[in-house]
Design a protein around this motif. Structure first.
Motif, PDB file in Angstrom:
ATOM      1  N   VAL A   3       0.868  -1.167   0.000  1.00  0.00           N
ATOM      2  CA  VAL A   3       0.000   0.000   0.000  1.00  0.00           C
ATOM      3  C   VAL A   3       0.912   1.226   0.000  1.00  0.00           C
ATOM      4  O   VAL A   3       1.921   1.247   0.702  1.00  0.00           O
ATOM      5  N   VAL A   4       0.568   2.234  -0.774  1.00  0.00           N
ATOM      6  CA  VAL A   4       1.347   3.466  -0.796  1.00  0.00           C
ATOM      7  C   VAL A   4       0.779   4.395   0.276  1.00  0.00           C
ATOM      8  O   VAL A   4      -0.373   4.814   0.196  1.00  0.00           O
ATOM      9  N   VAL A   5       1.595   4.664   1.311  1.00  0.00           N
ATOM     10  CA  VAL A   5       1.175   5.505   2.429  1.00  0.00           C
ATOM     11  C   VAL A   5       1.989   6.795   2.391  1.00  0.00           C
ATOM     12  O   VAL A   5       3.217   6.753   2.530  1.00  0.00           O
ATOM     13  N   ASN A   6       1.311   7.908   2.181  1.00  0.00           N
ATOM     14  CA  ASN A   6       1.976   9.211   2.075  1.00  0.00           C
ATOM     15  C   ASN A   6       3.147   9.164   1.101  1.00  0.00           C
ATOM     16  O   ASN A   6       4.220   9.690   1.365  1.00  0.00           O
ATOM     17  N   GLY A   7       2.934   8.488  -0.024  1.00  0.00           N
ATOM     18  CA  GLY A   7       3.925   8.441  -1.085  1.00  0.00           C
ATOM     19  C   GLY A   7       4.995   7.377  -0.940  1.00  0.00           C
ATOM     20  O   GLY A   7       5.865   7.259  -1.799  1.00  0.00           O
ATOM     21  N   GLU A  11       4.701  -2.327   3.127  1.00  0.00           N
ATOM     22  CA  GLU A  11       4.270  -3.724   3.150  1.00  0.00           C
ATOM     23  C   GLU A  11       3.334  -3.929   4.338  1.00  0.00           C
ATOM     24  O   GLU A  11       3.673  -3.597   5.479  1.00  0.00           O
ATOM     25  N   LEU A  12       2.142  -4.460   4.071  1.00  0.00           N
ATOM     26  CA  LEU A  12       1.162  -4.749   5.114  1.00  0.00           C
ATOM     27  C   LEU A  12       0.694  -6.194   4.993  1.00  0.00           C
ATOM     28  O   LEU A  12       0.878  -6.822   3.956  1.00  0.00           O
ATOM     29  N   ALA A  34      -7.926  10.779   6.936  1.00  0.00           N
ATOM     30  CA  ALA A  34      -7.376   9.809   5.994  1.00  0.00           C
ATOM     31  C   ALA A  34      -8.086   9.909   4.653  1.00  0.00           C
ATOM     32  O   ALA A  34      -9.310  10.065   4.595  1.00  0.00           O
ATOM     33  N   GLU A  35      -7.288   9.818   3.601  1.00  0.00           N
ATOM     34  CA  GLU A  35      -7.805   9.809   2.240  1.00  0.00           C
ATOM     35  C   GLU A  35      -7.334   8.514   1.590  1.00  0.00           C
ATOM     36  O   GLU A  35      -6.140   8.261   1.502  1.00  0.00           O
ATOM     37  N   LEU A  36      -8.269   7.683   1.193  1.00  0.00           N
ATOM     38  CA  LEU A  36      -7.958   6.403   0.577  1.00  0.00           C
ATOM     39  C   LEU A  36      -8.402   6.436  -0.879  1.00  0.00           C
ATOM     40  O   LEU A  36      -9.590   6.619  -1.156  1.00  0.00           O
ATOM     41  N   ASN A  37      -7.439   6.280  -1.772  1.00  0.00           N
ATOM     42  CA  ASN A  37      -7.720   6.318  -3.213  1.00  0.00           C
ATOM     43  C   ASN A  37      -8.531   7.563  -3.597  1.00  0.00           C
ATOM     44  O   ASN A  37      -9.525   7.484  -4.303  1.00  0.00           O
ATOM     45  N   ARG A  50     -10.912  -2.206   5.062  1.00  0.00           N
ATOM     46  CA  ARG A  50      -9.808  -3.121   4.777  1.00  0.00           C
ATOM     47  C   ARG A  50      -8.968  -2.546   3.643  1.00  0.00           C
ATOM     48  O   ARG A  50      -9.495  -2.104   2.625  1.00  0.00           O
ATOM     49  N   LEU A  51      -7.661  -2.542   3.852  1.00  0.00           N
ATOM     50  CA  LEU A  51      -6.751  -2.052   2.828  1.00  0.00           C
ATOM     51  C   LEU A  51      -6.461  -3.163   1.835  1.00  0.00           C
ATOM     52  O   LEU A  51      -6.452  -4.346   2.194  1.00  0.00           O
ATOM     53  N   ASN A  52      -6.226  -2.783   0.589  1.00  0.00           N
ATOM     54  CA  ASN A  52      -5.977  -3.744  -0.485  1.00  0.00           C
ATOM     55  C   ASN A  52      -4.665  -3.430  -1.193  1.00  0.00           C
ATOM     56  O   ASN A  52      -4.218  -2.273  -1.206  1.00  0.00           O
ATOM     57  N   ASP A  53      -4.086  -4.450  -1.791  1.00  0.00           N
ATOM     58  CA  ASP A  53      -2.853  -4.280  -2.540  1.00  0.00           C
ATOM     59  C   ASP A  53      -3.031  -3.181  -3.582  1.00  0.00           C
ATOM     60  O   ASP A  53      -4.021  -3.156  -4.314  1.00  0.00           O
ATOM     61  N   GLY A  54      -2.089  -2.238  -3.603  1.00  0.00           N
ATOM     62  CA  GLY A  54      -2.130  -1.160  -4.579  1.00  0.00           C
ATOM     63  C   GLY A  54      -2.884   0.079  -4.143  1.00  0.00           C
ATOM     64  O   GLY A  54      -2.899   1.069  -4.865  1.00  0.00           O
ATOM     65  N   ASP A  55      -3.514   0.045  -2.960  1.00  0.00           N
ATOM     66  CA  ASP A  55      -4.220   1.230  -2.471  1.00  0.00           C
ATOM     67  C   ASP A  55      -3.246   2.380  -2.261  1.00  0.00           C
ATOM     68  O   ASP A  55      -2.055   2.171  -1.981  1.00  0.00           O
ATOM     69  N   HIS A  56      -3.767   3.603  -2.379  1.00  0.00           N
ATOM     70  CA  HIS A  56      -3.014   4.822  -2.086  1.00  0.00           C
ATOM     71  C   HIS A  56      -3.692   5.517  -0.918  1.00  0.00           C
ATOM     72  O   HIS A  56      -4.881   5.838  -0.992  1.00  0.00           O
ATOM     73  N   LEU A  57      -2.922   5.714   0.146  1.00  0.00           N
ATOM     74  CA  LEU A  57      -3.453   6.271   1.379  1.00  0.00           C
ATOM     75  C   LEU A  57      -2.656   7.515   1.772  1.00  0.00           C
ATOM     76  O   LEU A  57      -1.424   7.492   1.749  1.00  0.00           O
ATOM     77  N   GLU A  58      -3.361   8.566   2.101  1.00  0.00           N
ATOM     78  CA  GLU A  58      -2.741   9.777   2.629  1.00  0.00           C
ATOM     79  C   GLU A  58      -3.278   9.965   4.035  1.00  0.00           C
ATOM     80  O   GLU A  58      -4.481   9.920   4.264  1.00  0.00           O
TER      81      GLU A  58
END
Length: 66
Positions: A3-7, A11-12, A34-37, A50-58
């Motif tokens: 997951v991309v967290v703040n750029g 790994e989760l 929090a901003e998800l996708n 639930r977070l998923n592979d490839g999600d973008h989270l700020e």
């Protein structure tokens, strides 16, 4: 999963929630937005998202001062 967290790629474990991520980082959920996708996530739902592979989270923290 990644997951991309703040750029930053992070790994989760499969099945981790947004709340799991915050708790693992020692971040109080009531002090963040929090901003998800590109969609704002209501704080009351952090434990349900639930977070998923490839999600973008700020994650933005509230900071006091003056």
């Amino acid at each position: 999963m990644v997951v991309v967290v703040n750029g930053v790629e992070t790994e989760l474990k499969e099945g981790d929630t947004l709340l799991d991520l915050l708790e693992a980082r020692g971040i109080a959920p009531d002090g963040v937005v929090a901003e998800l996708n590109k969609e704002i996530v209501p704080g009351r739902t952090f434990g349900e998202i639930r977070l998923n592979d490839g999600d973008h989270l700020e994650i933005l923290r509230f900071v006091g001062g003056g």
